[in-house]
Write a protein that holds these residues in place. Structure first.
Motif, short mmCIF file in Angstrom:
data_model
loop_
_atom_site.label_atom_id
_atom_site.label_comp_id
_atom_site.label_asym_id
_atom_site.label_seq_id
_atom_site.Cartn_x
_atom_site.Cartn_y
_atom_site.Cartn_z
N ARG A 227 -3.68 4.27 -2.66
CA ARG A 227 -3.79 4.47 -4.11
C ARG A 227 -2.51 4.06 -4.83
O ARG A 227 -2.54 3.57 -5.95
CB ARG A 227 -4.06 5.94 -4.42
CG ARG A 227 -5.47 6.37 -4.16
CD ARG A 227 -5.59 7.86 -4.34
NE ARG A 227 -5.41 8.21 -5.75
CZ ARG A 227 -6.42 8.30 -6.61
NH1 ARG A 227 -7.64 8.06 -6.21
NH2 ARG A 227 -6.20 8.62 -7.86
N CYS A 228 -1.37 4.33 -4.15
CA CYS A 228 -0.08 4.13 -4.82
C CYS A 228 0.25 2.65 -5.04
O CYS A 228 0.61 2.25 -6.14
CB CYS A 228 1.02 4.79 -4.00
SG CYS A 228 0.78 4.61 -2.23
N CYS A 229 0.15 1.84 -3.98
CA CYS A 229 0.60 0.46 -4.12
C CYS A 229 -0.44 -0.54 -3.62
O CYS A 229 -0.12 -1.71 -3.45
CB CYS A 229 1.93 0.27 -3.40
SG CYS A 229 1.81 0.70 -1.66
N LYS A 230 -1.65 -0.06 -3.38
CA LYS A 230 -2.77 -0.93 -2.97
C LYS A 230 -2.50 -1.69 -1.68
O LYS A 230 -3.01 -2.79 -1.48
CB LYS A 230 -3.13 -1.93 -4.10
CG LYS A 230 -3.43 -1.28 -5.43
CD LYS A 230 -4.76 -0.58 -5.42
CE LYS A 230 -4.96 0.29 -6.66
NZ LYS A 230 -5.65 1.54 -6.37
N ALA B 23 3.22 10.18 4.04
CA ALA B 23 3.53 9.33 2.90
C ALA B 23 2.98 7.94 3.16
O ALA B 23 2.66 7.58 4.29
CB ALA B 23 5.04 9.26 2.70
N CYS B 24 2.86 7.17 2.10
CA CYS B 24 2.42 5.79 2.23
C CYS B 24 3.44 5.04 3.09
O CYS B 24 4.64 5.16 2.87
CB CYS B 24 2.33 5.16 0.85
SG CYS B 24 2.06 3.39 0.90
N CYS B 25 2.95 4.28 4.06
CA CYS B 25 3.91 3.63 4.95
C CYS B 25 4.57 2.42 4.27
O CYS B 25 5.55 1.90 4.76
CB CYS B 25 3.24 3.22 6.26
SG CYS B 25 1.70 2.37 6.02
N HIS B 26 4.04 2.03 3.13
CA HIS B 26 4.62 0.87 2.45
C HIS B 26 5.64 1.30 1.38
O HIS B 26 6.79 0.89 1.42
CB HIS B 26 3.51 0.04 1.82
CG HIS B 26 3.98 -1.26 1.27
ND1 HIS B 26 4.44 -2.26 2.08
CD2 HIS B 26 4.09 -1.71 0.00
CE1 HIS B 26 4.80 -3.28 1.33
NE2 HIS B 26 4.60 -2.97 0.06
N CYS B 27 5.21 2.17 0.43
CA CYS B 27 6.13 2.53 -0.66
C CYS B 27 6.64 3.97 -0.54
O CYS B 27 7.40 4.43 -1.38
CB CYS B 27 5.45 2.34 -2.01
SG CYS B 27 4.16 3.55 -2.35
N HIS B 28 6.22 4.69 0.51
CA HIS B 28 6.71 6.03 0.82
C HIS B 28 6.37 7.09 -0.23
O HIS B 28 7.01 8.13 -0.28
CB HIS B 28 8.21 6.02 1.11
CG HIS B 28 8.56 5.02 2.18
ND1 HIS B 28 8.19 5.21 3.49
CD2 HIS B 28 9.15 3.81 2.12
CE1 HIS B 28 8.58 4.16 4.19
NE2 HIS B 28 9.16 3.29 3.39
ZN LIG Z 1 2.15 2.93 -1.29
#
Ligand SMILES: [Zn+2]
Length: 249
Positions: free
Chosen positions: A65-68, A38-43
């Motif tokens: 892609r999700c939260c840049k 998962a994205c380590c920032h927004c999961h």
């Molecule tokens: Zn993200």
């Protein structure tokens, strides 16, 4: 076209991508096999096309892609490094059982490198996980005498242990255990050469970084990058290097 060269490079990229996951999750005691990345920032769970080694990084221009969020350059770097080293092993060894031993060594170094760069730790579980595979490949398939492996392990473990006692800092218990395992794979002669080279690289490069004030004197510096370079040099060029050195006497 040598297809095996291409295969080894691509396998290296994919394994490199997996090693990043293992190296990042193992010290945190997170499961790394069944949990999706998962994205380590927004999961947000990552889609398969966001997990393509190197390519995803280039296509997404270094952002998720999700939260840049900015993606660490360590990802494409480690993937490319693993791909290149796998291909390098194939070129130097060819399709032989020995190749398996070399790939095992490179794989161990890459995961340890990730953990060391990220957390400054060398996970025990990782070393223990690799041990049976190393024994299987080196001692059972390649029939390396157990005694040689054992002496190599004792030399790596023992000399680093003494260095820790004397210098009181610099290297840690993780390095000592890693050198024990490297000694098992390389044997006494080459593990001592690895240690010598790693300390030399560490002193020269560390000294330059200090002089140019890129690092602070009190700042702990990861030592595994030097160990990794030194191990690969000793593994592939150790015996010719010894002969060259011995030719002066
Ligand atoms: Zn993200």
């Amino acid at each position: 076209m040598d297809w095996y060269f291409l295969y080894s490079f691509i396998y290296g990229l994919l394994f490199g991508s997996f090693f990043l996951v293992v190296g990042f999750r193992l010290p945190l005691r997170k499961p790394f096999l069944w949990e999706r990345s998962a994205c380590c920032h927004c999961h947000t769970p990552l889609k398969f096309y966001e997990l393509l080694p190197v390519l995803s990084y280039i296509i997404q221009r270094g952002r998720s892609r999700c939260c840049k969020t900015h993606i660490s350059v360590l990802y494409p770097f480690m993937e490319l490094l693993t791909g290149s080293l796998y291909a390098f092993c194939y070129i130097n060894i060819g399709i032989k059982w020995e190749l398996l031993g070399a790939l095992l060594l490179v794989s161990l170094l890459m995961i340890v490198l990730v953990s060391d760069l990220k957390f400054m730790v060398i996970p025990n579980q990782l070393l223990l996980f690799f041990l049976p595979f190393i024994i299987l490949v080196d001692n059972i398939i390649l029939k390396k005498p157990f005694m040689d492996s054992f002496i190599g392990a004792a030399a790596g473990f023992g000399v680093v242990g003494m260095m820790i006692l004397i210098s009181n800092g610099g290297m840690g218990a993780g390095d000592m255990k890693l050198f024990g395992l490297l000694g098992w794979m390389l044997g006494m002669k080459l593990v001592l050469m690895t240690l010598f080279l790693a300390c030399t690289f560490g002193a020269v490069i560390g000294g330059l970084l200090l002089l140019t004030r890129r690092i602070d004197r009190r700042q702990p510096v990861p030592f595994v990058p030097y160990i990794a370079i030194a191990t690969i040099i000793s593994y592939f060029y150790g015996n010719p290097l010894y002969m060259w050195y011995a030719s002066f006497y």
